[in-house]
Design an enzyme around this catalytic site. Structure first.
Site, mmCIF file in Angstrom:
data_model
loop_
_atom_site.group_PDB
_atom_site.id
_atom_site.type_symbol
_atom_site.label_atom_id
_atom_site.label_comp_id
_atom_site.label_asym_id
_atom_site.label_seq_id
_atom_site.Cartn_x
_atom_site.Cartn_y
_atom_site.Cartn_z
ATOM 1 N N HIS A 134 24.889 30.808 21.987
ATOM 2 C CA HIS A 134 26.174 31.510 22.038
ATOM 3 C C HIS A 134 27.262 30.471 21.759
ATOM 4 O O HIS A 134 27.078 29.282 22.075
ATOM 5 C CB HIS A 134 26.334 32.082 23.453
ATOM 6 C CG HIS A 134 27.514 32.973 23.652
ATOM 7 N ND1 HIS A 134 28.766 32.486 23.899
ATOM 8 C CD2 HIS A 134 27.625 34.314 23.650
ATOM 9 C CE1 HIS A 134 29.611 33.504 24.057
ATOM 10 N NE2 HIS A 134 28.949 34.624 23.903
ATOM 11 N N ASP A 211 21.400 27.930 29.835
ATOM 12 C CA ASP A 211 22.384 29.016 29.804
ATOM 13 C C ASP A 211 21.637 30.288 30.195
ATOM 14 O O ASP A 211 20.903 30.865 29.389
ATOM 15 C CB ASP A 211 22.980 29.113 28.392
ATOM 16 C CG ASP A 211 23.865 30.358 28.220
ATOM 17 O OD1 ASP A 211 23.913 31.184 29.148
ATOM 18 O OD2 ASP A 211 24.486 30.487 27.149
ATOM 19 N N GLN A 214 21.961 35.588 29.970
ATOM 20 C CA GLN A 214 21.213 36.812 29.649
ATOM 21 C C GLN A 214 19.856 36.872 30.330
ATOM 22 O O GLN A 214 19.051 37.749 30.012
ATOM 23 C CB GLN A 214 21.027 36.931 28.117
ATOM 24 C CG GLN A 214 22.308 37.057 27.332
ATOM 25 C CD GLN A 214 23.061 38.365 27.582
ATOM 26 O OE1 GLN A 214 22.536 39.305 28.176
ATOM 27 N NE2 GLN A 214 24.298 38.412 27.137
ATOM 28 N N LYS A 237 27.578 39.914 34.452
ATOM 29 C CA LYS A 237 26.369 40.354 33.740
ATOM 30 C C LYS A 237 25.243 40.696 34.720
ATOM 31 O O LYS A 237 24.181 41.133 34.327
ATOM 32 C CB LYS A 237 25.900 39.272 32.764
ATOM 33 C CG LYS A 237 26.896 39.053 31.611
ATOM 34 C CD LYS A 237 26.253 38.300 30.494
ATOM 35 C CE LYS A 237 27.239 37.636 29.552
ATOM 36 N NZ LYS A 237 27.887 38.568 28.633
ATOM 37 N N CYS A 375 29.224 36.590 19.093
ATOM 38 C CA CYS A 375 29.557 35.186 19.410
ATOM 39 C C CYS A 375 28.376 34.268 19.120
ATOM 40 O O CYS A 375 28.151 33.269 19.834
ATOM 41 C CB CYS A 375 30.025 35.006 20.854
ATOM 42 S SG CYS A 375 31.472 35.946 21.244
HETATM 43 N N1 C6P Z 1 27.713 37.195 25.887
HETATM 44 C C1 C6P Z 1 27.617 39.354 24.774
HETATM 45 O O1 C6P Z 1 28.058 40.475 24.498
HETATM 46 P P1 C6P Z 1 30.911 34.680 29.659
HETATM 47 O O2 C6P Z 1 31.767 35.324 28.627
HETATM 48 O O3 C6P Z 1 31.406 33.333 30.060
HETATM 49 O O4 C6P Z 1 30.626 35.579 30.823
HETATM 50 O O5 C6P Z 1 29.460 34.471 28.984
HETATM 51 C C2 C6P Z 1 29.353 33.739 27.778
HETATM 52 C C3 C6P Z 1 27.946 33.801 27.289
HETATM 53 C C4 C6P Z 1 27.203 32.630 27.250
HETATM 54 N N2 C6P Z 1 25.921 32.639 26.883
HETATM 55 C C5 C6P Z 1 25.298 33.773 26.514
HETATM 56 C C6 C6P Z 1 23.853 33.733 26.132
HETATM 57 C C7 C6P Z 1 25.998 34.976 26.496
HETATM 58 O O6 C6P Z 1 25.374 36.094 26.128
HETATM 59 C C8 C6P Z 1 27.364 34.992 26.876
HETATM 60 C C9 C6P Z 1 28.166 36.253 26.789
HETATM 61 C C10 C6P Z 1 28.376 38.483 25.750
HETATM 62 O O7 C6P Z 1 26.567 38.944 24.296
HETATM 63 C C11 C6P Z 1 29.817 38.367 25.349
HETATM 64 S S1 C6P Z 1 30.030 37.524 23.824
#
Ligand code: C6P
Length: 417
Positions: A134, A211, A214, A237, A375
């Site tokens: 990401h 990370d 997910q 999430k 992203c």
């Molecule tokens: N992915 C998606 O729709 P934040 O925004 O900080 O809570 O998470 C960022 C992030 C980092 N790593 C991974 C693997 C992610 O999937 C995400 C967030 C969302 O897929 C928003 S782009």
């Protein structure tokens, strides 16, 4: 279709229709049609238990933490710290000193890039990431690269979306300082073999950041069993509030790392000549924290514990298999991301139809999914596509909803044919 009609039961204690009752928003109608929420990888919906816990905090407990001797401040502090302990247990960290509250995954990675980066990474030092990261796990390292003249190495993936690890060992050298890798890809669904990656990195004495944005909501995470040095995730999430996240870090590393931000709570004493820093975890929590967020996150974890993460994983896997089978039967659909191990995420493209058009037509059917690059622009670049349509599932989704998605996709194809 009546979403409440067929009871889908997994095991003895998992009844999806009973679970749906806990999520008020799932009763929403979108243009007269029942909401089908398949954008769970972007953010999950919140159960009543989380909403009510936050309400209780503001109605009965609201105060600042670690600052007052008065009753409310003690209550708020107790609950905020209880949240930390709940998270510690949930991911099996050794100590609450290793649990740092952040705004989310993005802030947690930025914290590590800044703090670990400034402490340990110098000119020509190397960081390993992967092609499926990401942007939140790419850009912080690029910012560090600019500042420190460091080098970023990228592990590629194949056309199924599996990391190519054949040459992984060969990337390491004495200047490799960190591996930072996604557990489950948000655009491909790939579950990476992080245990193996951690083992290899540790054989070169290189720490690993996972990370877990997910993975935290789909699988049991045991940071001690994994052996990872850092694990990060976002509250929103995992059925908790937005604006709260977690950085788990091994104590000995966190102790060596410089503070990320300065301000209240992270200090022990301040004079104009010298400031000394607070102990872990407060050293990394400058300013008034997101108290409501931490308490809401505690409620969401307690809720998940009540259902059982193994039950959740097994049901979501069933949904993934069902959806994959059904979608694969539509000849115009190409699934992007067919790795051996997948989380409940399906990205796909339809011949000659832009994902934004697919998303718009499906929205008129009440179906919420995400279209775009998610992203992960390097992933799109790999497949030479601008975007995908992504359906991501949660334990409150049903097979009937997947059938509605299939009908919706068929409608899209008809409109454009
Ligand atoms: N992915 C998606 O729709 P934040 O925004 O900080 O809570 O998470 C960022 C992030 C980092 N790593 C991974 C693997 C992610 O999937 C995400 C967030 C969302 O897929 C928003 S782009």
């Amino acid at each position: 279709m009546n979403l409440q009609s067929n009871s889908e039961k997994v095991g003895i204690s998992f009844d999806v229709h009973k679970i749906r009752e806990d999520f008020p928003i799932l009763k929403t109608k979108v243009r007269g049609k029942p909401l089908v929420y398949f954008d769970n990888a972007a953010t999950t919906q919140k159960p009543r238990q989380v909403i009510e816990r936050i309400k209780k905090y503001y109605e009965e407990e609201n105060s600042n933490v670690h600052r007052g001797v008065h009753f409310l401040s003690e209550v708020a502090t107790r609950e905020y710290e209880a949240a930390r302990e709940t998270i510690r247990k949930f991911i099996n960290a050794e100590s609450t000193e290793e649990i740092i509250f952040t705004k989310g995954t993005t802030e947690a990675i930025n914290l590590i890039a800044n703090s670990f980066g400034k402490t340990f990474i110098n000119e020509n030092d190397e960081i390993i990431i992967s092609e499926m990261e990401h942007h939140s796990n790419i850009v912080p390292w690029q910012l560090l690269r600019e500042e420190r003249k460091a080098i970023i190495n990228v592990i590629p993936f194949d056309d199924n979306g599996d990391l190519i690890l054949d040459d992984f060992e060969k990337i390491f050298n004495e200047r490799t300082k960190l591996v930072s890798i996604v557990h489950v890809s948000n655009s491909l669904g790939t579950v990476n073999p992080i245990k193996k990656i951690i083992e290899i990195a540790h054989s070169f004495a290189v720490p690993v950041l996972i990370d877990g944005a997910q993975s935290i909501m789909h699988n049991k995470i045991d940071v001690q069993d994994l052996g990872c040095d850092f694990f990060v995730f976002s509250g929103h999430k995992i059925y908790g509030p937005t604006g709260i996240g977690v950085l788990y870090g091994k104590r000995d590393l966190l102790e060596q790392m410089k503070p990320y931000q300065g301000g209240g709570d992270m200090i022990r004493s301040v004079t104009f000549q010298k400031t000394t820093y607070n102990d872990l975890p407060y050293k990394f929590e400058a300013g008034t924290p997101n108290i409501e967020g931490a308490i809401g996150l505690m409620a969401s974890i307690e809720y998940l514990n009540g259902i059982g993460i193994d039950q959740i994983a097994s049901y979501e896997n069933e949904l993934l298999n069902y959806a994959t089978e059904k979608i694969s039967q539509i000849p115009q659909v190409k699934i992007i991301g067919t790795a051996k191990e997948k989380g409940p995420i399906i990205s796909f493209v339809l011949e000659n139809i832009h994902p934004h058009d697919i998303g718009t037509i499906l929205d008129y059917e009440g179906i919420a999914l995400r279209t775009g690059h998610h992203c992960t622009q390097p992933v799109m670049e790999h497949f030479k596509i601008p975007a995908t349509t992504r359906a991501s599932f949660s334990f409150y989704n049903t097979k009937e909803e997947i059938d509605l998605l299939i009908q919706g996709i068929q409608k899209v194809i008809k409109v454009f044919s």
